[in-house]
Motif scaffolding. Structure first.
Motif, short mmCIF file in Angstrom:
data_model
loop_
_atom_site.label_atom_id
_atom_site.label_comp_id
_atom_site.label_asym_id
_atom_site.label_seq_id
_atom_site.Cartn_x
_atom_site.Cartn_y
_atom_site.Cartn_z
N ALA A 18 1.29 3.49 11.75
CA ALA A 18 1.83 3.21 10.43
C ALA A 18 2.49 4.49 9.92
O ALA A 18 1.83 5.52 9.78
CB ALA A 18 0.72 2.78 9.47
N PRO A 19 3.79 4.47 9.63
CA PRO A 19 4.48 5.67 9.17
C PRO A 19 4.14 6.00 7.71
O PRO A 19 3.48 5.22 7.02
CB PRO A 19 5.96 5.29 9.32
CG PRO A 19 5.97 3.81 9.11
CD PRO A 19 4.69 3.30 9.71
N SER A 20 4.60 7.14 7.25
CA SER A 20 4.39 7.53 5.86
C SER A 20 5.25 6.67 4.93
O SER A 20 6.21 6.03 5.37
CB SER A 20 4.73 9.01 5.66
OG SER A 20 6.08 9.25 6.02
N GLY A 21 4.88 6.67 3.67
CA GLY A 21 5.63 5.89 2.69
C GLY A 21 4.95 4.58 2.35
O GLY A 21 3.91 4.22 2.90
N VAL A 24 0.84 -1.20 0.00
CA VAL A 24 0.00 0.00 0.00
C VAL A 24 0.87 1.25 0.00
O VAL A 24 1.81 1.36 0.80
CB VAL A 24 -0.92 0.01 1.24
CG1 VAL A 24 -1.83 1.24 1.23
CG2 VAL A 24 -1.77 -1.26 1.29
N GLN A 25 0.54 2.19 -0.88
CA GLN A 25 1.26 3.45 -0.90
C GLN A 25 0.85 4.32 0.29
O GLN A 25 -0.08 4.00 1.03
CB GLN A 25 1.03 4.18 -2.22
CG GLN A 25 1.72 3.51 -3.41
CD GLN A 25 1.64 4.33 -4.68
OE1 GLN A 25 1.13 5.46 -4.70
NE2 GLN A 25 2.16 3.77 -5.77
N ASP A 26 1.52 5.44 0.45
CA ASP A 26 1.38 6.33 1.61
C ASP A 26 -0.08 6.67 1.93
O ASP A 26 -0.85 7.04 1.05
CB ASP A 26 2.15 7.62 1.32
CG ASP A 26 2.27 8.51 2.53
OD1 ASP A 26 1.98 8.05 3.66
OD2 ASP A 26 2.65 9.68 2.36
N ILE A 27 -0.45 6.53 3.21
CA ILE A 27 -1.79 6.90 3.67
C ILE A 27 -1.73 8.11 4.60
O ILE A 27 -2.68 8.39 5.33
CB ILE A 27 -2.49 5.73 4.40
CG1 ILE A 27 -1.70 5.32 5.64
CG2 ILE A 27 -2.69 4.55 3.47
CD1 ILE A 27 -2.51 4.58 6.67
N VAL A 51 -6.48 6.00 -2.32
CA VAL A 51 -5.38 5.16 -1.89
C VAL A 51 -4.98 4.27 -3.07
O VAL A 51 -5.81 3.88 -3.88
CB VAL A 51 -5.77 4.30 -0.67
CG1 VAL A 51 -6.86 3.29 -1.01
CG2 VAL A 51 -4.56 3.57 -0.10
N VAL A 52 -3.67 4.00 -3.16
CA VAL A 52 -3.14 3.18 -4.24
C VAL A 52 -2.56 1.90 -3.64
O VAL A 52 -1.72 1.98 -2.73
CB VAL A 52 -2.07 3.93 -5.04
CG1 VAL A 52 -1.51 3.03 -6.15
CG2 VAL A 52 -2.64 5.22 -5.62
N ILE A 53 -3.01 0.77 -4.13
CA ILE A 53 -2.50 -0.52 -3.70
C ILE A 53 -1.68 -1.10 -4.85
O ILE A 53 -2.21 -1.38 -5.93
CB ILE A 53 -3.64 -1.47 -3.29
CG1 ILE A 53 -4.44 -0.82 -2.15
CG2 ILE A 53 -3.11 -2.84 -2.87
CD1 ILE A 53 -5.72 -1.53 -1.81
N GLU A 54 -0.39 -1.24 -4.62
CA GLU A 54 0.51 -1.64 -5.71
C GLU A 54 0.39 -3.12 -6.04
O GLU A 54 0.54 -3.50 -7.20
CB GLU A 54 1.96 -1.30 -5.34
CG GLU A 54 2.23 0.18 -5.21
CD GLU A 54 3.71 0.46 -4.98
OE1 GLU A 54 4.52 -0.51 -4.98
OE2 GLU A 54 4.06 1.65 -4.79
N LYS A 55 0.10 -3.92 -5.01
CA LYS A 55 0.18 -5.37 -5.26
C LYS A 55 -0.62 -6.14 -4.22
O LYS A 55 -0.66 -5.75 -3.04
CB LYS A 55 1.64 -5.80 -5.24
CG LYS A 55 1.90 -7.27 -5.46
CD LYS A 55 3.40 -7.57 -5.37
CE LYS A 55 3.73 -9.04 -5.55
NZ LYS A 55 5.18 -9.30 -5.42
N PHE A 56 -1.23 -7.22 -4.66
CA PHE A 56 -1.76 -8.23 -3.76
C PHE A 56 -1.10 -9.56 -4.11
O PHE A 56 -0.95 -9.90 -5.30
CB PHE A 56 -3.27 -8.38 -3.89
CG PHE A 56 -3.82 -9.60 -3.19
CD1 PHE A 56 -4.03 -9.60 -1.83
CD2 PHE A 56 -4.10 -10.76 -3.90
CE1 PHE A 56 -4.52 -10.73 -1.17
CE2 PHE A 56 -4.59 -11.90 -3.27
CZ PHE A 56 -4.80 -11.87 -1.90
N GLU A 57 -0.71 -10.31 -3.08
CA GLU A 57 -0.08 -11.61 -3.32
C GLU A 57 -0.60 -12.61 -2.31
O GLU A 57 -0.80 -12.27 -1.15
CB GLU A 57 1.44 -11.49 -3.21
CG GLU A 57 2.19 -12.77 -3.55
CD GLU A 57 3.70 -12.60 -3.50
OE1 GLU A 57 4.41 -13.54 -3.90
OE2 GLU A 57 4.17 -11.52 -3.07
#
Length: 235
Positions: free
Chosen positions: A156-159, A94-97, A226-232
């Motif tokens: 949860a930190p940034s990034g 997950v990208q930065d929230i 929100v951008v989710i880069e990947k699910f595995e």
């Protein structure tokens, strides 16, 4: 229709109006097919509306979930897998929230939407401050959440962060690390293991949902994405 008489006082007919068919939208992301929610849900403490147009993938194959106002109605976004996976590792990148307001909530979880409400089978990674600006903004949960030992909260930190749930018989292990890979040398943000109340697989599916927590009490003023880069999934 019966004829008048023999107890039938009057007969009336009315022509029905056709309604638009409910079209189920399916999106392809990270090698899986995901069903896009279009029905309202009370996740978040009150009814939230969902709009399929709030869900899409970009040229990189990343999944976007967005909350915004459509025609005067605040709308949310959710996808769920079209098949059940059962025991194994569920991994979400997950990208930065950091831009989330207090009422914004991202749920990464497994759940059977058709199970009776009194049978709780949900395992959650939830990113939200639950309406309180200075709250910790993340938690792991084995439902029901109102049992204190079923919840582990953290910051949860940034990034970019990678969140993982390892689901086994009698054991649910959660972990969050910085970056997009879980492996040697990665910086661990939080981890927790639950061994009580862990459900067994049934017909649950993985979900990813962006919604508002009690929106009318703590309304989000601007659109949230929100951008989710990947699910595995690893068995």
């Amino acid at each position: 229709m019966p004829a008048e008489g023999n107890g039938v006082v009057a007969i009336a007919t009315s022509t029905g109006k056709p309604v638009a068919p409910i079209v189920s939208k399916v999106i392809h992301f990270s090698g899986y097919d995901w069903r896009v929610r279009n029905a309202a849900s009370d996740r978040g403490g009150q009814p939230n509306s969902y709009d399929p147009s709030n869900v899409w993938t970009d040229k990189n194959g990343y999944l976007h979930l967005r909350m915004e106002e459509h025609d005067g109605v605040w709308t949310c976004a959710e996808v769920s897998l079209t098949r059940s996976l059962g025991y194994g590792s569920y991994i979400f990148v997950v990208q930065d929230i950091g831009h989330f307001g207090p009422s914004a909530a991202l749920g990464l979880y497994t759940n059977d939407d058709f199970r009776p409400d009194d049978i709780r089978n949900e395992l959650d990674i939830e990113l939200s401050r639950w309406g309180i600006a200075d709250n910790k903004n993340a938690q792991y949960v084995v439902q029901p959440f109102y049992i204190p030992e079923n919840v582990s909260r953290f910051m949860a930190p940034s990034g970019v962060l990678t969140h993982m749930l390892r689901w086994e018989s009698g054991r649910a292990s959660f972990k969050t690390v910085r970056g997009s890979v879980i492996g040697p040398g990665t910086a661990t943000v939080s981890e927790h293991i639950f061994t009580s109340g862990v459900p067994t697989p049934a017909k649950e599916t993985a979900h990813m949902g962006l919604y508002s927590y009690r929106h009318s009490q703590s309304p989000t003023k601007q659109p949230v994405e929100v951008v989710i880069e990947k699910f595995e999934f690893l068995p």
